[in-house]
Design an enzyme around this catalytic site. Structure first.
Site, PDB file in Angstrom:
ATOM      1  N   TRP A 103     -15.326 -32.541   1.161  1.00 18.17           N
ATOM      2  CA  TRP A 103     -15.017 -31.163   1.548  1.00 18.17           C
ATOM      3  C   TRP A 103     -16.142 -30.200   1.210  1.00 18.17           C
ATOM      4  O   TRP A 103     -16.327 -29.176   1.901  1.00 18.17           O
ATOM      5  CB  TRP A 103     -13.683 -30.722   0.942  1.00 18.17           C
ATOM      6  CG  TRP A 103     -12.544 -31.435   1.593  1.00 18.17           C
ATOM      7  CD1 TRP A 103     -11.735 -32.370   1.039  1.00 18.17           C
ATOM      8  CD2 TRP A 103     -12.125 -31.301   2.963  1.00 18.17           C
ATOM      9  NE1 TRP A 103     -10.826 -32.836   1.971  1.00 18.17           N
ATOM     10  CE2 TRP A 103     -11.050 -32.204   3.151  1.00 18.17           C
ATOM     11  CE3 TRP A 103     -12.557 -30.530   4.035  1.00 18.17           C
ATOM     12  CZ2 TRP A 103     -10.397 -32.331   4.374  1.00 18.17           C
ATOM     13  CZ3 TRP A 103     -11.908 -30.660   5.257  1.00 18.17           C
ATOM     14  CH2 TRP A 103     -10.845 -31.555   5.423  1.00 18.17           C
ATOM     15  N   ASP A 171     -13.425 -23.025  -3.562  1.00 19.94           N
ATOM     16  CA  ASP A 171     -12.409 -23.648  -2.713  1.00 19.94           C
ATOM     17  C   ASP A 171     -11.444 -24.369  -3.647  1.00 19.94           C
ATOM     18  O   ASP A 171     -11.770 -25.399  -4.232  1.00 19.94           O
ATOM     19  CB  ASP A 171     -13.066 -24.638  -1.752  1.00 19.94           C
ATOM     20  CG  ASP A 171     -12.059 -25.411  -0.902  1.00 19.94           C
ATOM     21  OD1 ASP A 171     -10.837 -25.184  -1.055  1.00 19.94           O
ATOM     22  OD2 ASP A 171     -12.500 -26.240  -0.094  1.00 19.94           O
ATOM     23  N   LYS A 195      -0.498 -27.625  -0.196  1.00 13.20           N
ATOM     24  CA  LYS A 195      -0.456 -28.622  -1.254  1.00 13.20           C
ATOM     25  C   LYS A 195       0.368 -28.135  -2.458  1.00 13.20           C
ATOM     26  O   LYS A 195       1.243 -28.838  -2.927  1.00 13.20           O
ATOM     27  CB  LYS A 195      -1.880 -28.985  -1.680  1.00 13.20           C
ATOM     28  CG  LYS A 195      -2.723 -29.547  -0.538  1.00 13.20           C
ATOM     29  CD  LYS A 195      -4.162 -29.760  -0.928  1.00 13.20           C
ATOM     30  CE  LYS A 195      -5.028 -30.159   0.243  1.00 13.20           C
ATOM     31  NZ  LYS A 195      -4.710 -31.485   0.796  1.00 13.20           N
TER      32      LYS A 195
END
Length: 360
Positions: A103, A171, A195
């Site tokens: 990511w 992030d 999540k």
């Protein structure tokens, strides 16, 4: 805690707290006696204005941030923010990035597509991303340094943020409100909600207000315009924001991030303790870089891994298959996963090991 028929270890979308599910069920027919379902209320109504403003307040409180930060509720996933954030706040169009896996690489690629120069200032690629690299203060002038605090695929995480003079952009998608960080010298905190905070379709951005300035970006990318419209330049994901606010209130009632981190350490500790002493299963991540929320492991044998995944599913332990890039298994122990879920997984791991370790 209700009696659960299935423990869902998916990396996302993930579990919601049982009490939140029950509240949603209650609100579906008529929200606040309005005669309208919570999925039908207008984003221009007083009903929704109260929800979104309360959610902003709750989020800032849980993050221990002052009102120097603006909270935006957006769409497009954290992936959109890989480009939107630098386009909004990188004034010299030159940023740094720490490469800790998939990511962070995606964040780098998207920023470059937006015309941003990206310097990789640290990386754990040579260690197969099994650890968090040491990050030193860069010599060059950078608008900020981008960090992925938790690496969902690789199973690594920062235990604490690096102490740098260059501002950070974080992030936090896969450990959002799952563990405590000191957000000193942080310009932006962002992540998808699906999540730890709610359902798919919502991305949350907390950005320092003094960084929100006039620019020529299109409205849906423009932090100044989005801020002025209270995240409602167009119809926002009303149901996702409503759900997130329920989860934020649930977390506050538990005792906040400090309490949920304690619980997450208990859950992950139980699983790591088993893996560290297992004859069959292995976790490749260095101990000081281990994630609390995404635990990767394998037998080293693809056929045996697949057997484990199928038998686990038969025992109501679902979505344990690892990401396609790394294979093996992954147990995501997000905030809503009860301790009993970790216990059930370890019990099954022990049984599977007794039955199969000699066949490896």
């Amino acid at each position: 805690m209700k009696n659960m028929s299935v423990y869902n270890f998916a990396a996302g979308p993930a579990m919601l707290p049982a009490s939140v599910i029950n509240q949603i069920k209650s609100d579906l027919p008529s929200f606040n006696d309005s005669g309208m379902s919570v999925m039908e209320i207008s984003h221009r109504s007083d009903l929704f204005e109260k929800i979104i403003n309360e959610a902003k307040t709750n989020l800032l409180e849980l993050l221990n941030l002052s009102d120097d930060y603006e909270v935006l509720f957006l769409q497009g996933g954290a992936t959109t923010q890989f480009a939107a954030i630098p386009m909004n706040i990188a004034k010299t169009k030159h940023i740094g990035l720490v490469d800790t896996g998939h990511w962070s690489i995606r964040a780098q690629e998207e920023a470059k597509r937006a015309g941003i120069k990206v310097d990789t200032i640290a990386s754990s690629k040579t260690d197969q991303y099994h650890n968090i690299p040491n990050v030193k203060q860069p010599q060059q002038d950078l608008d900020y340094i981008h960090l992925t605090t938790n690496n969902t695929i690789e199973g690594t995480a920062y235990n604490k943020l690096p102490n740098l003079t260059t501002p950070l952009v974080l992030d936090v998608s896969s450990n959002f409100l799952a563990q405590s960080y000191q957000f000193k010298n942080v310009d932006v905190i962002y992540g998808g909600a699906q999540k730890n905070i709610g359902i798919a379709g919502l991305t949350i951005v907390a950005v320092r207000k003094d960084l929100i300035t006039e620019n020529d970006l299109p409205g849906m990318w423009n932090f100044q315009i989005l801020s002025k419209k209270n995240s409602m330049l167009n119809t926002p994901p009303v149901f996702a924001i409503y759900t997130a606010n329920l989860v934020l209130k649930w977390l506050k009632n538990l005792g906040g991030v400090a309490e949920i981190e304690k619980r997450n350490r208990q859950k992950s500790g139980l699983l790591y303790d088993f893996l560290d002493n297992s004859k069959l299963f292995n976790n490749p991540v260095k101990k000081d870089s281990r994630s609390l929320t995404n635990i990767v492991f394998s037998t080293g044998n693809d056929e045996l891994d697949n057997k484990f995944i199928e038998q686990a599913k038969e025992n109501n332990l679902v979505n344990l298959k690892g990401h396609r890039l790394v294979g093996g298994m992954r147990a995501s122990l997000y905030n809503a996963m009860p301790y009993e879920g970790a216990e059930a997984l370890v019990d099954f791991l022990e049984k599977f090991e007794r039955d199969n370790w000699r066949t490896k």
